[in-house]
Design an enzyme around this catalytic site. Structure first.
Site, mmCIF file in Angstrom:
data_model
loop_
_atom_site.group_PDB
_atom_site.id
_atom_site.type_symbol
_atom_site.label_atom_id
_atom_site.label_comp_id
_atom_site.label_asym_id
_atom_site.label_seq_id
_atom_site.Cartn_x
_atom_site.Cartn_y
_atom_site.Cartn_z
ATOM 1 N N THR A 185 0.750 -1.124 0.031
ATOM 2 C CA THR A 185 -0.126 0.114 -0.139
ATOM 3 C C THR A 185 0.896 1.240 -0.041
ATOM 4 O O THR A 185 1.973 1.078 0.436
ATOM 5 C CB THR A 185 -0.919 0.126 1.280
ATOM 6 O OG1 THR A 185 -0.032 0.201 2.597
ATOM 7 C CG2 THR A 185 -1.757 -1.193 1.339
ATOM 8 N N GLU A 330 -5.752 -3.542 -1.349
ATOM 9 C CA GLU A 330 -6.354 -4.811 -0.867
ATOM 10 C C GLU A 330 -7.303 -5.519 -1.751
ATOM 11 O O GLU A 330 -7.815 -6.614 -1.490
ATOM 12 C CB GLU A 330 -6.744 -4.490 0.642
ATOM 13 C CG GLU A 330 -5.643 -4.150 1.727
ATOM 14 C CD GLU A 330 -5.478 -2.631 1.673
ATOM 15 O OE1 GLU A 330 -5.647 -2.083 0.742
ATOM 16 O OE2 GLU A 330 -4.845 -2.131 2.774
HETATM 17 P P1 ADP Z 1 -3.286 4.268 0.007
HETATM 18 O O1 ADP Z 1 -4.319 3.765 1.154
HETATM 19 O O2 ADP Z 1 -1.938 4.358 0.196
HETATM 20 O O3 ADP Z 1 -3.643 5.684 -0.699
HETATM 21 P P2 ADP Z 1 -4.521 2.855 -1.989
HETATM 22 O O4 ADP Z 1 -4.151 3.162 -3.416
HETATM 23 O O5 ADP Z 1 -4.837 1.460 -1.796
HETATM 24 O O6 ADP Z 1 -3.524 3.244 -1.107
HETATM 25 O O7 ADP Z 1 -5.648 3.584 -1.639
HETATM 26 C C1 ADP Z 1 -6.895 3.046 -1.652
HETATM 27 C C2 ADP Z 1 -7.833 4.342 -0.832
HETATM 28 O O8 ADP Z 1 -7.975 5.337 -1.797
HETATM 29 C C3 ADP Z 1 -9.215 3.837 -0.220
HETATM 30 O O9 ADP Z 1 -9.162 3.265 0.686
HETATM 31 C C4 ADP Z 1 -9.977 5.125 -0.196
HETATM 32 O O10 ADP Z 1 -9.551 5.752 0.939
HETATM 33 C C5 ADP Z 1 -9.400 5.806 -1.353
HETATM 34 N N1 ADP Z 1 -10.362 5.863 -2.389
HETATM 35 C C6 ADP Z 1 -10.093 5.138 -3.448
HETATM 36 N N2 ADP Z 1 -11.064 5.373 -4.459
HETATM 37 C C7 ADP Z 1 -11.992 6.266 -3.833
HETATM 38 C C8 ADP Z 1 -13.045 6.823 -4.271
HETATM 39 N N3 ADP Z 1 -13.635 6.608 -5.365
HETATM 40 N N4 ADP Z 1 -13.542 7.823 -3.391
HETATM 41 C C9 ADP Z 1 -13.104 8.232 -2.314
HETATM 42 N N5 ADP Z 1 -11.768 7.463 -2.027
HETATM 43 C C10 ADP Z 1 -11.466 6.751 -2.745
#
Ligand code: ADP
Length: 542
Positions: A185, A330
């Protein structure tokens, strides 16, 4: 028991075989470091991936070993995407924007044996060398075949290696439950955690990406994943494209708005995917110089909240409908998405924009629920906000090397750390990340909602809201904005008044908590870096 279906294992080599046989001539285009386009095909990518398997085997890579990549989106990276898992090894994609300490940390944590690295990124590895294992092997991706000259101990040139390597006489028999990929992550809210994708989850996710109400990519598409191959497998697009036979366009390190707009036009891209900040950059580029984007049928915007103003602007100014998607490392990552016109409304109907403020229904294959602090499931009433939990065949069941983690405490479900509501139609709305919510006198304020509204205010280009401690209110919102025109920034009072039209007074930032800044910091994958903003606030230097 008899009469059942065949049990063909869901392994990545099945995608490779399909790409090599039925889509051999389908094009794969990559932008080189010098900006030129390199053209190849799935047939050629497959043939080179087979030689890469031979080369990696000769370097001592065995099933279960981890092989890292530190690379932009390119055909060479794509070859590694197939060669490493098809050899039974695990492809560990390292985020190229990590610091040298973080690179050394993830490489050691993963136990990588070999690193395949872009020549332009060699300095990042050199800087990390003192902390990297001394027996790590380096193979350098280089457009001009100078890789062996790279200043890394024993570095090999990728092209020279492939030129002499032979495919293995027999490929290993793969177990669909074995690991195929490893991604950490990006650590927006804490230390990076490794997520291991299995062959089975990777293949099922690729199938899922082809479904109309998931990403919906198809053979006729020309797909540009702006989202990096070093983060969550570029949202699974390389595997999904090879499976369905889409042409693939890989932008290399050229991720500026103008370069992307030019590529979209030149290759007649039909489907592109990336985080909102990217689509904001491309939109600004379009405003400066109009490119012909008439082939573009869909942009998938995800990884962060989709600002309505951006979605409306793409539709009104470029005629391109935006799909709002939600996902995480995840969840492989595609978890929920809503396309324009998915309920039969016109893509420019205000009601359709309202629908797309939510990522919407979980994609086929995933289930979702929201739970309160006590872990009990909350009603699907569109109002009760709780932690979003998901389950499905491409959702992680543990973190790599961490024996137990609270995110997996609810058996069979993954707790996402996102706060959400689900409405009676099963549509998920993300309220905020749990850690980004602002608690004011015991009530929650959504930073997402304030940002979205600020972005609709005239003259605002970017917006971010974080909490600061407040003696009276526990926490208070602080708004950062970047002005569209630096010479005529909106005033703090005008911004607060604008927000006051949509939010109760207690949710508003004070004018002195509104900061017009030159730039808002971004994370390694282009999302707003709230951790850094909060730190700057603590250090009093917004
Ligand atoms: P990181 O948590 O380090 O940014 P990720 O790329 O796995 O890594 O990010 C996932 C997170 O991004 C989600 O848990 C959420 O908080 C945010 N996220 C992803 N897509 C959306 C969306 N469409 N709207 C709001 N938040 C989003």
């Amino acid at each position: 028991m008899y009469g059942l279906m065949q049990e063909v294992p869901l392994t990545v080599d099945s995608i490779l075989r399909r790409a090599r046989s039925v889509f051999a001539a389908r094009e794969v285009v990559s932008r080189r470091d010098d900006g030129q386009l390199h053209r190849t095909s799935y047939g050629e990518v497959a043939a080179r991936a087979e030689r890469l398997m031979g080369a990696l085997h000769a370097l001592g890579v065995r099933p279960g070993d981890r092989v890292a990549t530190l690379a932009w989106n390119s055909h060479r990276h794509l070859e590694a995407y197939f060669a490493v898992p098809c050899l039974g090894a695990v492809l560990h994609t390292v985020n190229v924007r990590l610091t040298r300490e973080q690179i050394a940390w993830v490489v050691r944590h993963a136990g990588d044996r070999v690193v395949l690295v872009d020549r332009s990124l060699v300095p990042a590895l050199q800087a990390a060398l003192p902390d990297l294992p001394s027996d790590l092997r380096y193979v350098v991706f280089d457009d001009d075949g100078r890789g062996a000259a790279a200043a890394l101990p024993g570095a090999l040139d990728y092209e020279a290696l492939l030129a002499t390597a032979a495919p293995l006489p027999a490929l290993p028999v793969l177990d669909e439950r074995a690991a195929a990929g490893l991604c950490y992550t990006s650590g927006t809210t804490g230390e990076p955690k490794g997520v291991l994708y299995s062959h089975r989850s990777t293949v099922l996710h690729a199938f899922g990406c082809g479904m109309a109400d998931s990403l919906g990519i198809a053979q006729r598409d020309c797909v540009l994943p702006v989202v990096p191959m070093f983060h969550v497998n570029a949202w699974g697009l390389p595997y999904a494209c090879a499976l369905v036979g889409s042409k693939l366009v890989l932008p290399g390190s050229h991720l500026g708005g103008d370069a992307l707009a030019a590529l979209l036009e030149q290759e007649r891209v039909t489907f592109a995917a990336g985080v909102p900040t990217i689509w904001n950059l491309v939109l600004q580029s379009q405003r400066r110089r109009r490119r012909d984007l008439s082939a573009l049928r869909r942009i998938v915007l995800g990884g962060a909240p989709a600002p309505r103003a951006l979605v409306e602007a793409w539709q009104a100014e470029c005629g391109v409908p935006i799909t709002h998607a939600w996902g995480m490392t995840e969840t492989s990552p595609v978890g929920a998405c809503t396309h324009a016109g998915s309920t039969g409304l016109a893509p420019d109907d205000p009601a359709d924009f309202t629908l797309r403020e939510k990522p919407g229904r979980p994609v086929p294959g995933l289930e979702a629920k929201v739970v309160g602090d006590d872990g009990r499931e909350l009603p699907w009433d569109g109002a009760s906000s709780g932690e979003l939990c998901v389950r499905g065949p491409w959702v992680a069941s543990a973190y790599f090397g961490i024996a137990a983690h609270e995110a997996f405490a609810d058996a069979g479900w993954f707790r996402t750390g996102d706060m959400a509501t689900i409405d009676a139609d099963g549509r998920i709305a993300i309220t905020d990340r749990k850690k980004d919510l602002i608690k004011s006198r015991g009530e929650w304020i959504s930073s997402n909602a304030l940002e979205n509204a600020a972005l609709r205010c005239d003259g605002v280009l970017e917006a971010a809201v974080v909490a600061r401690p407040d003696a009276l209110r526990d926490e208070a919102p602080v708004l950062f904005v970047v002005a569209r025109d630096a010479a005529a920034p909106p005033s703090a009072h005008a911004l607060v008044a604008w927000l006051g039209a949509s939010f109760p007074r207690w949710q508003l930032p004070r004018p002195e908590d509104v900061h017009v800044v030159d730039a808002i910091p971004k994370t390694s994958v282009g999302k707003i870096d709230k951790k850094l903003l909060r730190r700057r606030l603590r250090e009093q230097q917004p």
